[in-house]
Design a protein around this motif. Structure first.
Motif, PDB file in Angstrom:
ATOM      1  N   LEU A 194       0.832  -1.201   0.000  1.00 17.07           N
ATOM      2  CA  LEU A 194       0.000   0.000   0.000  1.00 17.07           C
ATOM      3  C   LEU A 194       0.869   1.255   0.000  1.00 17.07           C
ATOM      4  CD1 LEU A 194      -2.885   1.149   0.146  1.00 17.07           C
ATOM      5  CD2 LEU A 194      -2.685   1.100   2.639  1.00 17.07           C
ATOM      6  N   GLU A 195       1.980   1.217   0.737  1.00 16.97           N
ATOM      7  CA  GLU A 195       2.881   2.363   0.748  1.00 16.97           C
ATOM      8  C   GLU A 195       3.510   2.567  -0.628  1.00 16.97           C
ATOM      9  OE1 GLU A 195       4.554   5.694   2.081  1.00 16.97           O
ATOM     10  OE2 GLU A 195       3.126   4.443   3.181  1.00 16.97           O
ATOM     11  N   ARG A 196       3.799   1.467  -1.319  1.00 18.41           N
ATOM     12  CA  ARG A 196       4.326   1.567  -2.688  1.00 18.41           C
ATOM     13  C   ARG A 196       3.302   2.232  -3.598  1.00 18.41           C
ATOM     14  NH1 ARG A 196       4.028  -1.417  -7.349  1.00 18.41           N
ATOM     15  NH2 ARG A 196       2.521  -2.793  -6.353  1.00 18.41           N
ATOM     16  N   MET A 197       2.021   1.902  -3.414  1.00 20.63           N
ATOM     17  CA  MET A 197       0.972   2.537  -4.213  1.00 20.63           C
ATOM     18  C   MET A 197       0.916   4.034  -3.931  1.00 20.63           C
ATOM     19  SD  MET A 197      -3.168   1.937  -4.128  1.00 20.63           S
ATOM     20  CE  MET A 197      -3.107   0.230  -4.655  1.00 20.63           C
ATOM     21  N   ARG A 198       0.994   4.420  -2.665  1.00 22.58           N
ATOM     22  CA  ARG A 198       0.966   5.842  -2.318  1.00 22.58           C
ATOM     23  C   ARG A 198       2.149   6.579  -2.956  1.00 22.58           C
ATOM     24  NH1 ARG A 198      -0.491   4.150   3.359  1.00 22.58           N
ATOM     25  NH2 ARG A 198      -2.696   4.663   3.667  1.00 22.58           N
ATOM     26  N   HIS A 199       3.313   5.938  -2.925  1.00 21.51           N
ATOM     27  CA  HIS A 199       4.501   6.562  -3.524  1.00 21.51           C
ATOM     28  C   HIS A 199       4.311   6.769  -5.020  1.00 21.51           C
ATOM     29  CE1 HIS A 199       8.742   7.497  -4.175  1.00 21.51           C
ATOM     30  NE2 HIS A 199       8.729   6.614  -5.148  1.00 21.51           N
ATOM     31  N   ARG A 200       3.723   5.788  -5.697  1.00 18.60           N
ATOM     32  CA  ARG A 200       3.494   5.912  -7.138  1.00 18.60           C
ATOM     33  C   ARG A 200       2.490   7.014  -7.433  1.00 18.60           C
ATOM     34  NH1 ARG A 200       4.608   6.457 -10.739  1.00 18.60           N
ATOM     35  NH2 ARG A 200       3.134   5.500 -12.170  1.00 18.60           N
ATOM     36  N   VAL A 201       1.484   7.181  -6.608  1.00 13.99           N
ATOM     37  CA  VAL A 201       0.512   8.261  -6.817  1.00 13.99           C
ATOM     38  C   VAL A 201       1.209   9.613  -6.692  1.00 13.99           C
ATOM     39  CG1 VAL A 201      -1.512   9.409  -5.852  1.00 13.99           C
ATOM     40  CG2 VAL A 201      -1.505   6.929  -6.101  1.00 13.99           C
ATOM     41  N   ARG A 202       2.008   9.778  -5.658  1.00 18.16           N
ATOM     42  CA  ARG A 202       2.705  11.057  -5.474  1.00 18.16           C
ATOM     43  C   ARG A 202       3.672  11.299  -6.630  1.00 18.16           C
ATOM     44  NH1 ARG A 202       3.405  14.461  -1.112  1.00 18.16           N
ATOM     45  NH2 ARG A 202       5.221  15.844  -1.299  1.00 18.16           N
ATOM     46  N   GLU A 203       4.352  10.252  -7.066  1.00 21.48           N
ATOM     47  CA  GLU A 203       5.277  10.389  -8.194  1.00 21.48           C
ATOM     48  C   GLU A 203       4.536  10.818  -9.456  1.00 21.48           C
ATOM     49  OE1 GLU A 203       7.080   6.776  -9.949  1.00 21.48           O
ATOM     50  OE2 GLU A 203       8.987   7.665  -9.345  1.00 21.48           O
ATOM     51  N   HIS A 204       3.339  10.242  -9.683  1.00 25.89           N
ATOM     52  CA  HIS A 204       2.536  10.618 -10.844  1.00 25.89           C
ATOM     53  C   HIS A 204       2.120  12.081 -10.771  1.00 25.89           C
ATOM     54  CE1 HIS A 204      -0.494  10.321 -14.023  1.00 25.89           C
ATOM     55  NE2 HIS A 204      -1.323  10.934 -13.203  1.00 25.89           N
ATOM     56  N   VAL A 205       1.725  12.540  -9.584  1.00 32.60           N
ATOM     57  CA  VAL A 205       1.328  13.936  -9.427  1.00 32.60           C
ATOM     58  C   VAL A 205       2.511  14.862  -9.701  1.00 32.60           C
ATOM     59  CG1 VAL A 205       0.493  15.649  -7.769  1.00 32.60           C
ATOM     60  CG2 VAL A 205      -0.515  13.362  -7.808  1.00 32.60           C
ATOM     61  N   THR A 206       3.692  14.499  -9.191  1.00 36.51           N
ATOM     62  CA  THR A 206       4.884  15.323  -9.413  1.00 36.51           C
ATOM     63  C   THR A 206       5.242  15.401 -10.890  1.00 36.51           C
ATOM     64  OG1 THR A 206       5.729  14.695  -7.234  1.00 36.51           O
ATOM     65  CG2 THR A 206       7.311  15.619  -8.797  1.00 36.51           C
ATOM     66  N   LEU A 207       5.218  14.269 -11.584  1.00 36.39           N
ATOM     67  CA  LEU A 207       5.543  14.255 -13.008  1.00 36.39           C
ATOM     68  C   LEU A 207       4.495  15.020 -13.816  1.00 36.39           C
ATOM     69  CD1 LEU A 207       6.804  10.583 -13.504  1.00 36.39           C
ATOM     70  CD2 LEU A 207       8.160  12.673 -13.422  1.00 36.39           C
ATOM     71  N   SER A 208       3.239  14.941 -13.403  1.00 37.60           N
ATOM     72  CA  SER A 208       2.182  15.691 -14.106  1.00 37.60           C
ATOM     73  C   SER A 208       2.448  17.191 -14.010  1.00 37.60           C
ATOM     74  CB  SER A 208       0.811  15.358 -13.505  1.00 37.60           C
ATOM     75  OG  SER A 208       0.501  13.996 -13.668  1.00 37.60           O
TER      76      SER A 208
END
Length: 467
Positions: A194-208
């Motif tokens: 679940l923490e890996r999923m949260r990290h990927r969401v934040r990474e997606h927001v940053t790249l966006s």
């Protein structure tokens, strides 16, 4: 193999490659023509379709090698990843039933998407993040200061909080069905997913945000390249990134100290004082916060197998001088030596060069973890108490010497926390001379640090242990 191709294309998109639907079809056709027997031919065939500039070729090859490496563990869904961690089919079957029941109870479509992304492959989450609804959520974002806020909004849209709540309920059910030890281990593995999923969401927001601002995210890709695959030029860029991390951590600590000197507002005393001025709080009363500042002790394996990761970790040691009340550092291969005074007397670069040249401990021998751990416990074990966070960096490969995992367990019981940073993925643990499964069981937590980004996350975890 279509699943592997699809996952790899999503990995390329995460690294900044624009892969269209037509290109994805061409990649599938190219793979069908060249087959999967020749790794080099497969890499070149896919590259001929997706790489449009010569400058992107090295980045593409690094992404290919990282994705298809044996320890990469990128391909596969949740069940495959948990199976690689050593959980049996019976344990996974019990978990599947519990997750299915939780997903049915949630009812809301957004929550169902989150459950599907958790249980599916990495591409499942990527596809959910590319949905139009997520794009609308991110449309108002204009500043990097808003990344945390919009990342939370995206997680709410996906239903991540509902999944987190379900996993907390599942924990007790797992312990009841599988026994306390195995149930807790499986629950902790789910929490890591679940923490890996949260990290990927934040990474997606940053790249966006970066794409909106017109920034090129390609340089960030080097942060995800395994240390062993870094070229000399890339290594210098990663080294600069690690130094910038150290500077940010030091800056945050200076800011915290300035605020601590002023103290926090005491609302009760402020209200009582305001009675003298007709209830208007002209003079806020402040309360100084007493902080039992913890200490840090770091042990680094500096043998050839972890040479690059150890150098970056020792860069963090220099920053840690300001973050902890007392920082002591040690390096070892077969022998153990303290380097605290070395880092205090010399600039970081000079101290690191002396360690790399073998002037502190001999690097001509093979790693002997058992010997080094026993030496540390004998000489410095009495200095480890509840104020000390102990960090060990190493791959846990003992060269078939005694691993002395019990020493790690005794040190963990004495310390505030014992964190083990491993530059190898879980898929390689327990193979050959690796004693990582035993070290992992004896540690408070194991943090995988195969890349600069993972090392950055591990460093932040170490700093967070001060609270």
């Amino acid at each position: 193999m279509l699943l592997a191709i699809d996952e790899f294309l999503w990995a390329l998109r995460r690294d900044g490659f624009a892969v269209s639907t037509a290109q994805a079809i061409d990649v599938t056709r190219a793979c069908a023509l060249v087959g999967f027997g020749d790794r080099g031919a497969l890499r070149d065939a896919i590259g001929a379709v997706v790489v449009e500039r010569a400058a992107d070729l090295r980045r593409y090859r690094a992404c290919f090698d990282r994705f298809f490496s044996p320890e990469g563990a990128h391909v596969g869904d949740l069940w495959g990843r948990l199976r690689e961690r050593g959980f049996s089919d019976g344990e996974l079957s019990a978990l599947r039933d519990l997750l299915s029941a939780a997903a049915e109870r949630s009812g809301a479509s957004g929550d169902a998407i989150a459950f599907q992304a958790l249980a599916g492959t990495a591409g499942e989450l990527d596809r959910a993040l590319q949905a139009a609804g997520i794009a609308r959520v991110l449309a108002p974002m204009t500043s990097s200061l808003q990344v945390g806020f919009f990342a939370q909004r995206v997680m709410d849209q996906l239903g991540v909080p509902a999944v987190a709540s379900a996993l907390r309920r599942i924990r007790s059910a797992l312990e009841e069905a599988l026994g306390e030890e195995r149930g807790r281990a499986l629950a902790e593995a789910l929490a890591a997913e679940l923490e890996r999923m949260r990290h990927r969401v934040r990474e997606h927001v940053t790249l966006s945000l970066r794409r909106f601002e017109g920034e090129e995210p390609a340089a960030e890709g080097r942060m995800d390249v395994p240390f062993a695959s870094l070229g000399e030029g890339e290594m210098e860029e990663v080294r600069r990134a690690v130094k910038e991390l150290s500077q940010r951590l030091r800056g945050a600590e200076r800011l915290r100290r300035r605020r601590a000197r002023r103290g926090r507002i005491d609302p009760h005393r402020t209200l009582r004082r305001s009675l003298q001025t007709g209830g208007v709080p002209f003079q806020p009363a402040r309360r100084a916060r007493r902080r039992d500042k913890p200490r840090l002790m770091i042990l680094c394996d500096v043998s050839d197998s972890v040479r690059v990761a150890a150098r970056f970790m020792l860069e963090f040691v220099c920053a840690a001088q300001e973050l902890f009340d007392r920082t002591r550092s040690f390096v070892f291969v077969s022998e153990l030596a303290e380097t605290t005074e070395l880092f205090e007397a010399l600039p970081a670069g000079s101290a690191l060069d002396r360690i790399q040249r073998g002037e502190v401990v001999s690097r001509a021998h093979n790693s002997n973890y058992g010997r080094a751990l026993l030496a540390f416990e004998e000489r410095h074990g009495r200095d480890v108490d509840r104020r000390v966070t102990l960090v060990i960096l190493g791959d846990g490969r003992t060269n078939y010497f005694a691993d002395e995992a019990e020493v790690v367990r005794r040190l963990r019981d004495r310390a505030r926390a014992l964190l083990w940073l491993c530059p190898e993925g879980p898929g390689a643990w327990g193979t050959g001379d690796s004693a990582m499964p035993r070290y992992a069981a004896a540690s408070t937590k194991v943090l995988v640090a195969r890349t600069a980004r993972e090392l950055e996350s591990a460093a932040r975890e170490v700093v967070a242990r001060r609270a």
